[in-house]
Write a protein that holds these residues in place. Structure first.
Motif, PDB file in Angstrom:
ATOM      1  N   VAL A  33       0.831  -1.202   0.000  1.00 38.35           N
ATOM      2  CA  VAL A  33       0.000   0.000   0.000  1.00 38.35           C
ATOM      3  C   VAL A  33       0.869   1.258   0.000  1.00 38.35           C
ATOM      4  N   SER A  34       1.923   1.273   0.803  1.00 34.44           N
ATOM      5  CA  SER A  34       2.809   2.449   0.835  1.00 34.44           C
ATOM      6  C   SER A  34       3.456   2.700  -0.522  1.00 34.44           C
ATOM      7  N   HIS A  35       3.871   1.633  -1.177  1.00 35.67           N
ATOM      8  CA  HIS A  35       4.511   1.755  -2.492  1.00 35.67           C
ATOM      9  C   HIS A  35       3.591   2.464  -3.482  1.00 35.67           C
ATOM     10  N   PHE A  36       2.339   2.040  -3.537  1.00 35.89           N
ATOM     11  CA  PHE A  36       1.419   2.609  -4.518  1.00 35.89           C
ATOM     12  C   PHE A  36       0.804   3.932  -4.068  1.00 35.89           C
ATOM     13  N   SER A  37       0.857   4.233  -2.779  1.00 38.81           N
ATOM     14  CA  SER A  37       0.207   5.456  -2.288  1.00 38.81           C
ATOM     15  C   SER A  37       0.866   6.726  -2.813  1.00 38.81           C
ATOM     16  N   HIS A  38       2.059   6.611  -3.361  1.00 41.01           N
ATOM     17  CA  HIS A  38       2.730   7.782  -3.923  1.00 41.01           C
ATOM     18  C   HIS A  38       2.145   8.178  -5.277  1.00 41.01           C
ATOM     19  N   LYS A  39       1.441   7.241  -5.931  1.00 43.51           N
ATOM     20  CA  LYS A  39       0.916   7.508  -7.273  1.00 43.51           C
ATOM     21  C   LYS A  39      -0.601   7.346  -7.379  1.00 43.51           C
ATOM     22  N   LEU A  40      -1.190   6.561  -6.466  1.00 42.14           N
ATOM     23  CA  LEU A  40      -2.597   6.193  -6.581  1.00 42.14           C
ATOM     24  C   LEU A  40      -3.322   6.396  -5.253  1.00 42.14           C
ATOM     25  N   PRO A  41      -4.653   6.520  -5.305  1.00 41.88           N
ATOM     26  CA  PRO A  41      -5.404   6.555  -4.052  1.00 41.88           C
ATOM     27  C   PRO A  41      -5.212   5.226  -3.311  1.00 41.88           C
ATOM     28  N   ALA A  42      -4.808   5.309  -2.060  1.00 39.65           N
ATOM     29  CA  ALA A  42      -4.545   4.109  -1.271  1.00 39.65           C
ATOM     30  C   ALA A  42      -4.730   4.432   0.204  1.00 39.65           C
ATOM     31  N   ALA A  43      -5.080   3.413   0.977  1.00 38.29           N
ATOM     32  CA  ALA A  43      -5.256   3.584   2.418  1.00 38.29           C
ATOM     33  C   ALA A  43      -4.989   2.258   3.103  1.00 38.29           C
ATOM     34  N   ARG A  44      -4.586   2.346   4.369  1.00 31.46           N
ATOM     35  CA  ARG A  44      -4.387   1.139   5.164  1.00 31.46           C
ATOM     36  C   ARG A  44      -4.631   1.466   6.623  1.00 31.46           C
ATOM     37  N   GLU A  45      -4.953   0.441   7.370  1.00 29.59           N
ATOM     38  CA  GLU A  45      -5.094   0.584   8.812  1.00 29.59           C
ATOM     39  C   GLU A  45      -3.704   0.762   9.420  1.00 29.59           C
ATOM     40  N   PRO A  46      -3.582   1.460  10.531  1.00 27.61           N
ATOM     41  CA  PRO A  46      -2.273   1.659  11.155  1.00 27.61           C
ATOM     42  C   PRO A  46      -1.544   0.355  11.500  1.00 27.61           C
ATOM     43  N   ASP A  47      -2.293  -0.700  11.808  1.00 24.85           N
ATOM     44  CA  ASP A  47      -1.661  -1.977  12.148  1.00 24.85           C
ATOM     45  C   ASP A  47      -1.437  -2.877  10.924  1.00 24.85           C
ATOM     46  N   ASN A  48      -1.687  -2.349   9.739  1.00 27.19           N
ATOM     47  CA  ASN A  48      -1.522  -3.090   8.477  1.00 27.19           C
ATOM     48  C   ASN A  48      -2.391  -4.341   8.393  1.00 27.19           C
ATOM     49  N   SER A  49      -3.530  -4.312   9.041  1.00 23.50           N
ATOM     50  CA  SER A  49      -4.440  -5.456   8.971  1.00 23.50           C
ATOM     51  C   SER A  49      -5.343  -5.397   7.744  1.00 23.50           C
ATOM     52  N   GLN A  50      -5.574  -4.206   7.218  1.00 23.82           N
ATOM     53  CA  GLN A  50      -6.405  -4.020   6.032  1.00 23.82           C
ATOM     54  C   GLN A  50      -5.865  -2.865   5.216  1.00 23.82           C
ATOM     55  N   GLY A  51      -6.068  -2.966   3.897  1.00 21.10           N
ATOM     56  CA  GLY A  51      -5.662  -1.877   3.029  1.00 21.10           C
ATOM     57  C   GLY A  51      -6.300  -2.018   1.668  1.00 21.10           C
ATOM     58  N   GLU A  52      -6.192  -0.967   0.883  1.00 23.19           N
ATOM     59  CA  GLU A  52      -6.693  -1.026  -0.487  1.00 23.19           C
ATOM     60  C   GLU A  52      -5.958  -0.012  -1.339  1.00 23.19           C
ATOM     61  N   VAL A  53      -5.874  -0.359  -2.622  1.00 21.36           N
ATOM     62  CA  VAL A  53      -5.269   0.522  -3.618  1.00 21.36           C
ATOM     63  C   VAL A  53      -6.245   0.597  -4.781  1.00 21.36           C
ATOM     64  N   SER A  54      -6.556   1.811  -5.199  1.00 16.99           N
ATOM     65  CA  SER A  54      -7.466   2.030  -6.317  1.00 16.99           C
ATOM     66  C   SER A  54      -6.647   2.304  -7.577  1.00 16.99           C
ATOM     67  N   PHE A  55      -6.582   1.312  -8.444  1.00 17.41           N
ATOM     68  CA  PHE A  55      -5.881   1.444  -9.713  1.00 17.41           C
ATOM     69  C   PHE A  55      -6.842   2.032 -10.748  1.00 17.41           C
ATOM     70  N   MET A  56      -6.310   2.513 -11.847  1.00 16.76           N
ATOM     71  CA  MET A  56      -7.160   3.040 -12.920  1.00 16.76           C
ATOM     72  C   MET A  56      -8.116   1.968 -13.440  1.00 16.76           C
ATOM     73  N   SER A  57      -7.668   0.727 -13.441  1.00 11.18           N
ATOM     74  CA  SER A  57      -8.452  -0.356 -14.036  1.00 11.18           C
ATOM     75  C   SER A  57      -9.157  -1.233 -13.022  1.00 11.18           C
ATOM     76  N   GLY A  58      -9.054  -0.913 -11.733  1.00 11.24           N
ATOM     77  CA  GLY A  58      -9.725  -1.749 -10.748  1.00 11.24           C
ATOM     78  C   GLY A  58      -9.284  -1.455  -9.330  1.00 11.24           C
ATOM     79  N   LEU A  59      -9.741  -2.274  -8.425  1.00 11.81           N
ATOM     80  CA  LEU A  59      -9.495  -2.080  -7.004  1.00 11.81           C
ATOM     81  C   LEU A  59      -8.839  -3.322  -6.422  1.00 11.81           C
ATOM     82  N   CYS A  60      -7.823  -3.125  -5.602  1.00 14.25           N
ATOM     83  CA  CYS A  60      -7.145  -4.204  -4.898  1.00 14.25           C
ATOM     84  C   CYS A  60      -7.387  -4.011  -3.400  1.00 14.25           C
ATOM     85  N   THR A  61      -8.000  -5.009  -2.768  1.00 11.28           N
ATOM     86  CA  THR A  61      -8.287  -4.971  -1.343  1.00 11.28           C
ATOM     87  C   THR A  61      -7.473  -6.056  -0.658  1.00 11.28           C
TER      88      THR A  61
END
Length: 106
Positions: A33-61
């Motif tokens: 999530v940190s890697h992609f958060s520099h270029k794409l909408p992304a979020a994660r819980e502080p404990d890294n238990s959940q996260g998501e990255v919104s790509f142009m072509s889809g969503l990764c949860t």
């Protein structure tokens, strides 16, 4: 983490799931999530238990616990789904170079 926290509105008709056994799931989720958060909408819980990255072509949860990393990718076409799976595979394998992850998509 709300499912819509970073996701753009889209029509995701296809999805694939991978459950990856690893004791380092939360670390890999955080790196991914940190890697992609520099270029794409992304979020994660502080404990890294959940996260998501919104790509142009889809969503990764992502969800992580002590034994596994669970990933769902959603896309609108078979081509986009395959592309997202390849991106996830490539990056996770790079982050996990000390172990051999078994990524099997269903």
């Amino acid at each position: 983490m709300p499912a819509s926290s970073t996701s753009k509105t889209g029509d995701w008709f296809m999805n694939a799931t991978a459950i990856i056994p690893t004791n380092s799931a939360q670390r890999y989720l955080g790196q991914f999530v940190s890697h992609f958060s520099h270029k794409l909408p992304a979020a994660r819980e502080p404990d890294n238990s959940q996260g998501e990255v919104s790509f142009m072509s889809g969503l990764c949860t992502l969800d992580a616990d002590a034994q596994k990393l669970s990933i769902i990718v959603n896309a609108g076409s078979p081509e986009d789904l395959d592309r997202l799976k390849e991106v996830v595979d490539r990056h996770l394998l790079r982050f996990a170079f000390r172990e051999e992850l078994q990524i099997v998509w269903r």
